[in-house]
Enzyme design. Structure first.
Site, PDB file in Angstrom:
ATOM      1  CB  CYS A 117      -0.905  -0.008   1.246  1.00 12.10           C
ATOM      2  SG  CYS A 117      -2.131   1.327   1.272  1.00 12.10           S
TER       3      CYS A 117
ATOM      4  CB  CYS B 137      -3.638   2.902   7.927  1.00 10.15           C
ATOM      5  SG  CYS B 137      -4.169   3.848   6.482  1.00 10.15           S
TER       6      CYS B 137
ATOM      7  CB  CYS C 219      -3.587  -1.129   7.941  1.00  8.86           C
ATOM      8  SG  CYS C 219      -3.945  -2.251   6.565  1.00  8.86           S
TER       9      CYS C 219
ATOM     10  CB  CYS D  77     -20.079 -12.482   5.413  1.00 13.44           C
ATOM     11  SG  CYS D  77     -18.638 -11.497   5.922  1.00 13.44           S
TER      12      CYS D  77
ATOM     13  CB  CYS E 299     -19.040 -16.908   7.256  1.00 10.15           C
ATOM     14  SG  CYS E 299     -17.764 -17.598   8.332  1.00 10.15           S
TER      15      CYS E 299
ATOM     16  CB  CYS F 102     -12.102 -15.182   5.844  1.00 11.83           C
ATOM     17  SG  CYS F 102     -12.755 -13.604   6.433  1.00 11.83           S
ATOM     18  CG  ASP F 103      -9.940  -9.164   3.839  1.00 13.43           C
ATOM     19  OD1 ASP F 103      -8.792  -9.129   3.381  1.00 13.43           O
ATOM     20  OD2 ASP F 103     -10.472  -8.180   4.390  1.00 13.43           O
TER      21      ASP F 103
ATOM     22  CB  CYS G  56     -25.676 -10.886  16.913  1.00 15.98           C
ATOM     23  SG  CYS G  56     -23.948 -10.902  17.390  1.00 15.98           S
TER      24      CYS G  56
END
Length: 431
Positions: A9, A13, A16, A271, A277, A292-293, A343
């Site tokens: 990137c 940040c 991050c 999700c 998920c 997953c991310d 939830c």
């Protein structure tokens, strides 16, 4: 969701965690090859049995790949798109590299852009800085102006953290009134760490910092930037109050849309509020596919799409278990909860504290979500009932306004508020 530049990137940040994922690929160029790009597009189209195919890009910062990369991606998508299917492109960006050429391209091909911004400049710049530590808010504001000028559909992705968590209405009004944004997604910052790594984690995940650990979903400590459960619940509730009295039908907040779906007995579009998920996989720049991310970690690597088709990787028992564990590992405390329907334990990445009776697996933000869902229960019921009889959601504003007028007539401003808070009416619901 594909990450063509991996974790690389142009910003630094502080919160991050994904910046640390470059440690998974030492000495790598972090650029998706053209052959892999074509392969990804083809497999993505083949894997989606829906009327409209979505091609999604994220980072790192995906615009570092350059505009020609995305022009080729659009060409490949149209080459492999079956007759009769629609096509939707999405991209998440910090916006700092956008110009007229980028925005013309987005508009021409109907891109939905997710633009990262954390509120007014002082709050945004607390953590969202570039590689030289310089603030970035003005560049993001310029990007929003460009997107609007070119009539590109975009939404705001706002992380909620220690610097903005106690200013919910100010943040919301800034997006609504100053930037003129209609679509907003709030994302809680929860940075886990082991106690041993906490000092290093508090320094942030900036690239190139000596001693920086690889971020993994382990440990029960959190960084000083992390939003607390109490702050998160209060933030959502305060924004909801501003929205439900003034902006229903004009401004769309993803958490509120998802909640309304749950109150209507429909699956939410987020999700982490679904019972299970496992469909939101993440593709790295070299073709590695992860569960997953939020779980780009060695143990959650499913394989590589250059060797095995994406459909086969997602069908692996490992991935099915990952998705079903969201439901199957809920502690009894959650199973007995009156807002479980809305939830479902939220995201597995945040389930690392113990329940009051000592069972592991409770969500770190649990108390905040319970506060929020209880807070919105009555207006959500009213909206669901209104929609169920063929009405429109914005009618809730008139219903609440009339209730407020009736309450003002019945309760003195210095009387105790009928809600039971113990505060005077003028300092509570009479404000």
């Amino acid at each position: 969701m594909a990450k063509p530049s991996g974790a690389i990137c142009n910003l630094d940040c502080t919160y991050c965690f994904f910046l640390s994922k470059e440690l998974l690929y030492p000495d790598d160029r972090f650029r998706m090859a053209d052959e892999l790009l074509e392969n990804y597009i083809r497999q993505t189209i083949e894997s989606q049995q829906v009327p409209e195919i979505t091609i999604a890009w994220q980072g790192g910062e995906p615009t570092l790949m350059g505009l020609d990369f995305f022009r080729r991606s659009v060409d490949y998508a149209h080459r492999y798109l079956p007759e009769g299917k629609g096509l939707r492109f999405t991209i998440q960006t910090n916006g700092t590299l956008l110009d007229d050429e980028w925005c013309t391209f987005f508009a021409e091909h109907g891109f939905l852009v997710g633009l990262s911004m954390d509120g007014p400049p002082a709050m945004h710049d607390a953590y969202r800085v570039d590689k030289k530590g310089r603030p970035t808010a003005e560049r993001v504001i310029a990007a929003a102006d460009l997107l609007r000028r070119h009539e590109v559909e975009f939404n705001i992705l706002c992380t909620v953290h220690a610097a903005n968590a106690t200013h919910p209405v100010e943040v919301y009004r800034y997006f609504r009134d100053v930037l003129g944004v209609q679509f907003i997604q709030f994302i809680p910052i929860v940075e886990r760490s082991s106690q041993e790594n906490l000092d290093q984690a508090n320094l942030g995940w900036t690239s190139g910092r000596k001693g920086r650990p690889l971020y993994v979903n382990e440990g029960s400590a959190v960084t000083e930037r992390t939003v607390t459960a109490e702050q998160w619940g209060a933030f959502l509730a305060a924004v909801f109050d501003e929205w439900v009295h003034n902006d229903v039908g004009d401004v769309f907040v993803q958490h509120f849309d998802a909640a309304l779906a749950s109150w209507m007995g429909r699956p939410p579009a987020m999700c982490f509020f679904n019972e299970t998920c496992g469909t939101g996989v993440a593709l790295e720049h070299n073709g590695d596919l992860y569960s997953c991310d939020h779980f780009v970690e060695p143990e959650h690597r499913l394989g590589n799409i250059t060797q095995t088709h994406m459909v086969e990787l997602m069908a692996k028992p490992q991935q099915r278990k990952f998705g079903n564990d969201k439901r199957d590992t809920l502690p009894q405390f959650c199973l007995d909860c009156d807002v479980r329907f809305a939830c479902h334990g939220e995201c597995p990445k945040n389930r690392f504290i113990d329940t009051p009776d000592g069972e592991p697996g409770l969500n770190f933000l649990c108390e905040g979500y319970k506060h929020f869902f209880h807070h919105i229960d009555e207006p959500m019921r009213l909206m669901a009932e209104t929609l169920g009889r063929g009405g429109a959601a914005p009618e809730i504003m008139d219903i609440l306004a009339e209730r407020r007028r009736a309450l003002d007539r019945a309760v003195g401003r210095n009387d105790p508020c009928p809600c039971g808070s113990g505060r005077k009416y003028k300092r509570c619901h009479g404000r």
